[in-house]
Design a protein around this motif. Structure first.
Motif, mmCIF file in Angstrom:
data_model
loop_
_atom_site.group_PDB
_atom_site.id
_atom_site.type_symbol
_atom_site.label_atom_id
_atom_site.label_comp_id
_atom_site.label_asym_id
_atom_site.label_seq_id
_atom_site.Cartn_x
_atom_site.Cartn_y
_atom_site.Cartn_z
ATOM 1 N N GLY A 77 0.450 -0.986 0.196
ATOM 2 C CA GLY A 77 0.331 -0.325 -0.007
ATOM 3 C C GLY A 77 0.629 1.439 -0.114
ATOM 4 N N ASP A 78 -0.228 2.549 -0.346
ATOM 5 C CA ASP A 78 1.457 4.194 0.282
ATOM 6 C C ASP A 78 0.313 4.500 0.962
ATOM 7 N N ALA A 79 1.858 4.999 1.561
ATOM 8 C CA ALA A 79 1.098 6.366 2.120
ATOM 9 C C ALA A 79 0.688 7.786 1.798
ATOM 10 N N THR A 80 -0.653 7.917 3.194
ATOM 11 C CA THR A 80 -1.632 9.218 2.608
ATOM 12 C C THR A 80 -0.874 10.631 2.325
ATOM 13 N N ASN A 81 0.126 10.616 3.004
ATOM 14 C CA ASN A 81 0.993 11.894 3.836
ATOM 15 C C ASN A 81 2.249 11.436 4.295
ATOM 16 N N ASN A 82 3.473 12.922 3.749
ATOM 17 C CA ASN A 82 4.211 12.903 4.874
ATOM 18 C C ASN A 82 4.396 13.263 6.020
ATOM 19 N N VAL A 83 5.351 12.752 6.733
ATOM 20 C CA VAL A 83 6.055 13.442 7.272
ATOM 21 C C VAL A 83 7.078 14.741 7.883
ATOM 22 N N SER A 84 6.962 15.942 8.209
ATOM 23 C CA SER A 84 7.556 16.447 7.981
ATOM 24 C C SER A 84 9.310 16.408 8.293
ATOM 25 N N TRP A 85 10.510 17.267 7.779
ATOM 26 C CA TRP A 85 11.630 16.666 8.309
ATOM 27 C C TRP A 85 11.868 17.612 9.627
ATOM 28 N N ARG A 86 11.278 18.681 9.964
ATOM 29 C CA ARG A 86 11.168 19.555 11.027
ATOM 30 C C ARG A 86 10.399 18.814 11.971
ATOM 31 N N SER A 87 9.458 18.341 11.179
ATOM 32 C CA SER A 87 8.222 17.526 13.153
ATOM 33 C C SER A 87 9.439 16.049 13.537
ATOM 34 N N LEU A 88 10.268 15.726 12.227
ATOM 35 C CA LEU A 88 10.790 14.117 13.451
ATOM 36 C C LEU A 88 12.406 14.994 13.870
ATOM 37 N N GLN A 89 12.507 15.981 13.311
ATOM 38 C CA GLN A 89 14.599 16.352 13.941
ATOM 39 C C GLN A 89 13.625 16.633 15.612
ATOM 40 N N SER A 90 12.105 16.941 15.961
ATOM 41 C CA SER A 90 11.604 17.465 17.084
ATOM 42 C C SER A 90 11.265 15.823 17.503
ATOM 43 N N ARG A 259 2.352 8.942 23.296
ATOM 44 C CA ARG A 259 1.515 10.042 23.398
ATOM 45 C C ARG A 259 2.041 11.407 22.830
ATOM 46 N N HIS A 260 3.150 11.775 22.895
ATOM 47 C CA HIS A 260 3.796 13.209 22.867
ATOM 48 C C HIS A 260 4.225 13.033 20.901
ATOM 49 N N VAL A 261 3.655 12.041 20.819
ATOM 50 C CA VAL A 261 3.666 12.364 19.165
ATOM 51 C C VAL A 261 2.427 12.080 18.441
ATOM 52 N N ASN A 262 1.464 11.343 19.096
ATOM 53 C CA ASN A 262 0.137 11.735 18.956
ATOM 54 C C ASN A 262 -0.621 13.006 18.351
ATOM 55 N N ASP A 263 0.096 13.610 20.001
ATOM 56 C CA ASP A 263 -0.733 15.024 20.586
ATOM 57 C C ASP A 263 0.344 16.114 19.759
ATOM 58 N N PHE A 264 0.662 15.629 19.123
ATOM 59 C CA PHE A 264 2.570 16.848 18.115
ATOM 60 C C PHE A 264 1.278 17.853 17.591
ATOM 61 N N ARG A 265 1.910 18.975 18.081
ATOM 62 C CA ARG A 265 1.154 20.044 17.938
ATOM 63 C C ARG A 265 0.942 20.350 15.944
ATOM 64 N N ASP A 266 2.639 20.513 15.851
ATOM 65 C CA ASP A 266 2.218 21.183 14.618
ATOM 66 C C ASP A 266 2.014 20.300 13.464
ATOM 67 N N GLU A 267 1.776 19.108 14.009
ATOM 68 C CA GLU A 267 1.315 18.225 12.337
ATOM 69 C C GLU A 267 0.421 16.791 12.551
ATOM 70 N N PRO A 268 -0.332 17.223 12.129
ATOM 71 C CA PRO A 268 -1.261 15.492 12.218
ATOM 72 C C PRO A 268 -0.294 13.842 12.579
ATOM 73 N N LEU A 269 0.756 14.016 13.289
ATOM 74 C CA LEU A 269 1.312 12.458 13.471
ATOM 75 C C LEU A 269 0.440 11.196 14.231
ATOM 76 N N LEU A 270 1.572 9.648 13.858
ATOM 77 C CA LEU A 270 1.389 8.610 14.216
ATOM 78 C C LEU A 270 2.357 7.711 14.742
ATOM 79 N N ALA A 271 2.148 7.456 15.965
ATOM 80 C CA ALA A 271 3.285 6.739 16.363
ATOM 81 C C ALA A 271 2.544 4.839 16.928
ATOM 82 N N ILE A 272 3.098 3.942 15.711
ATOM 83 C CA ILE A 272 2.118 2.945 16.507
ATOM 84 C C ILE A 272 3.318 2.235 16.930
ATOM 85 N N LEU A 273 3.111 0.754 18.162
ATOM 86 C CA LEU A 273 3.765 -0.027 18.081
ATOM 87 C C LEU A 273 3.609 -0.915 17.243
#
Lengths: 421, 187
Positions: A77-90, A259-273
């Motif tokens: 399958g494919d990703a619906t959206n990307n993650v910005s580099w800035r968010s990843l750095q944070s 939780r920190h990732v899922n509540d990320f302010r700048d971008e809707p992100l998802l963290a999974i186990l």
């Protein structure tokens, strides 16, 4: 002297060897299907579980957990959206995060996925029981236009370090744009790991940026050819990636970082186990698995029905044989046991042959399945669930074998020794 | 602003499985993480599951029910039983419950729990959040957790247990008929 009953049953079966062999085959095929489906199910699960070991969290754009797991790790399958580099750095700067490996997907090479990542991937990616990726030949990529290929990619196209390859834009195929102005040099070939990495071409994140530098709207801009030397001068820091693998300093922080990732302010992100999400996927697929199992169980029922049919049909031909047994002093009860024993013999033989069939099938088909689907099958002693299934089949066969026994018993009572020819 | 954030989070929580969980009555969540000797257990449930209402207590009976529920949540031993052989000792217990008299200020709390509160909001939902930190002398013996809380709080009909241990991660659902969560990876 009275021969033991099982001996009599065995000799009687041997006397009708062709019919019996065919019936054994029918039971064997049905049992092989039942066990094969179960083996496939277990090995597929194990293979998936093996792929995600060692990663505490996977971070991606907010979508479904199962979807994120499938596209980031299994290339399904494919990703619906990307993650910005800035968010990843944070996220990487979170005090509990030990390492973060970005993944950038989207290009292919001859149908194999091209994965843009960092060198840390080779250090932190784990499969099986914590095994790292090993190099069969060569080393990790270093420069921008260097690539590492997985074992299956190398095997299919005979790649060795030093060779040059071209990456296709998007999914590839006929008429798709090629990044043929920027060939990659293979620096390493990975050893087989039984994971989707075997079917991947790994390059640096900078390379993914670089090959798209003079591209616009999915095609190369005509007249704008950048020589490779000049590319190095551009800022090749990616603006966004597809997902990231995250390792933590302490596992106990996993839920708070999630939780920190899922509540990320700048971008809707998802963290999974990943391991937990995999289990959710299995529970979703449980209905399909059960349906598959039900179909194979029905095939076993059909096999046992064939067994009963053959035994009952055989009774007519064996009137004389049974009458002689009666004349020699065998009571109707013994006739019943004889017939039931014969059916049970066939069922046991069928189960044993079925087991042998599955194992031969695995030995023969495993290399192809692994190359084609990355599914690693293990020929081995049947597991507890397989033994349970065999026991169930034998129990069902024991019940089914009562039918010919009962018919013979009734026949021998009703007809006694009067034979009409 | 806070309400908006919570609304947004609730809107997506069906997907984000271990963010703020969907506020679904009858369903609660337990998160277990083990690293070395330290074991962290987090419990989260709609208040309704525990006391049968979700507003500030209006009667003496409701006040008492709330106090009792809080007292129970403060005692991890009554909620889930860890194997004796693991020799786990509770080191830290943190309960965040709305409408409680003893509810401390927002400021004294770890801000990770911020969505656990909706103090004074009678019209909305309310969640209870608790975290327990254990020290286990023999973590290898942690093979399963007995989910006593399914017996203590019959309002919880379904409990999702997420776990991350050296043996792997898992996410399984449990109910009153199945109150033992294995901590080994079952394929």
């Amino acid at each position: 002297m009275r021969a033991p009953l099982w001996h009599l049953a065995w000799r009687s079966l041997a006397n009708r060897s062709l019919t019996v062999a065919l019936t054994v085959l029918a039971v064997a095929i049905s049992v092989a299907m039942l066990l094969g489906v179960e083996r496939l199910r277990q090995d597929a699960r194990e293979g998936f579980a093996r792929t995600v070991s060692g990663t505490d969290l996977i971070v991606g754009a907010r979508s479904g957990p199962v979807q994120l797991l499938l596209y980031s790790i299994f290339h399904l399958g494919d990703a619906t959206n990307n993650v910005s580099w800035r968010s990843l750095q944070s996220i990487a700067a979170h005090p509990q995060v030990a390492w973060l490996v970005p993944l950038s997907l989207g290009d292919t090479h001859r149908g194999f996925r091209v994965v843009g990542t960092s060198r840390a991937f080779f250090e932190h990616y784990r499969h099986g029981r914590g095994r790292t990726l090993a190099f069969e030949q060569g080393r990790a990529f270093d420069g921008v236009f260097e690539a590492v290929v997985g074992a299956e990619v190398a095997a299919r196209h005979g790649y060795v370090p030093g060779q040059r390859i071209v990456v296709s834009h998007g999914a590839g195929g006929l008429g798709s744009a090629e990044h043929d102005d920027r060939p990659f040099t293979i620096t390493g070939v990975l050893a087989r790991s039984g994971t989707p990495v075997d079917r991947s071409v790994l390059v640096s994140l900078e390379a993914i940026e670089a090959i798209h530098l003079n591209w616009s709207g999915g095609v190369r801009m005509p007249g704008l050819d950048l020589p490779a030397e000049r590319i190095e001068r551009f800022d090749l820091t990616p603006k966004a990636v597809t997902a990231a693998l995250v390792g933590l300093k302490s596992r106990t922080a996993v839920f708070s970082v999630q939780r920190h990732v899922n509540d990320f302010r700048d971008e809707p992100l998802l963290a999974i186990l990943p391991g937990a999400t995999l289990q959710q996927l299995w529970s979703m697929l449980a209905i399909a698995e059960r349906a598959l199992l039900a179909v194979s169980a029905l095939v076993v029922v059909a096999g046992l029905a064939a067994l009963v049919a053959v035994m009952v049909a055989g009774l007519n031909e064996r009137r004389r044989e049974l009458a002689i047994l009666r004349a020699l002093g065998a009571g109707p009860g013994r006739i019943f046991v004889l017939l039931a024993l014969e059916s049970q013999f066939i069922a046991v033989l069928g189960c044993a042959t079925g087991l042998a069939l599955v194992h031969t099938g695995i030995l023969v088909g495993a290399p192809w399945l692994e190359a084609r689907f990355g599914l690693e099958l293990q020929a081995g002693w049947p597991g507890s669930s397989e033994w349970r299934m065999l026991a169930f089949v034998l129990l069902a066969a024991a019940v089914a074998s009562l039918v010919p026994g009962w018919r013979a018993w009734r026949q021998s009572l009703a007809e006694g020794m009067t034979i009409r020819i | 602003m806070r309400n908006k954030v919570i609304g947004l989070l609730l809107g997506v929580s069906g997907v984000v499985h271990a963010g703020p969980p969907a506020h679904e009555h009858g369903v609660a969540e337990l998160r277990i993480a083990l690293d070395g000797r330290s074991l962290l257990v987090e419990f989260e449930s709609p208040l309704d599951n525990l006391v049968g209402f979700e507003h500030a207590p209006r009667t003496i009976g409701q006040r008492k029910a709330l106090q009792e529920a809080e007292a129970r949540i403060g005692e991890p031993a009554g909620l889930f039983r860890l194997p004796q052989a693991a020799a786990c000792v509770a080191r830290e217990v943190e309960v965040a419950s709305p409408f409680s008299d003893a509810d401390p200020d927002e400021g004294t709390h770890d801000h990770e729990h911020r969505y656990g509160h909706r103090e004074g909001d009678d019209s909305g939902h309310a969640d209870v959040h608790a975290a327990y930190r254990f020290e286990c002398a023999n973590p290898d013996a942690l093979d399963a957790v007995e989910l006593e809380l399914l017996r203590v709080f019959p309002g919880i009909r379904s409990l999702r247990v997420h776990s991350a241990t050296p043996r792997g991660q898992s996410s399984l659902r449990f109910g009153p008929d199945r109150a033992r969560a294995p901590l080994r990876v079952a394929l």
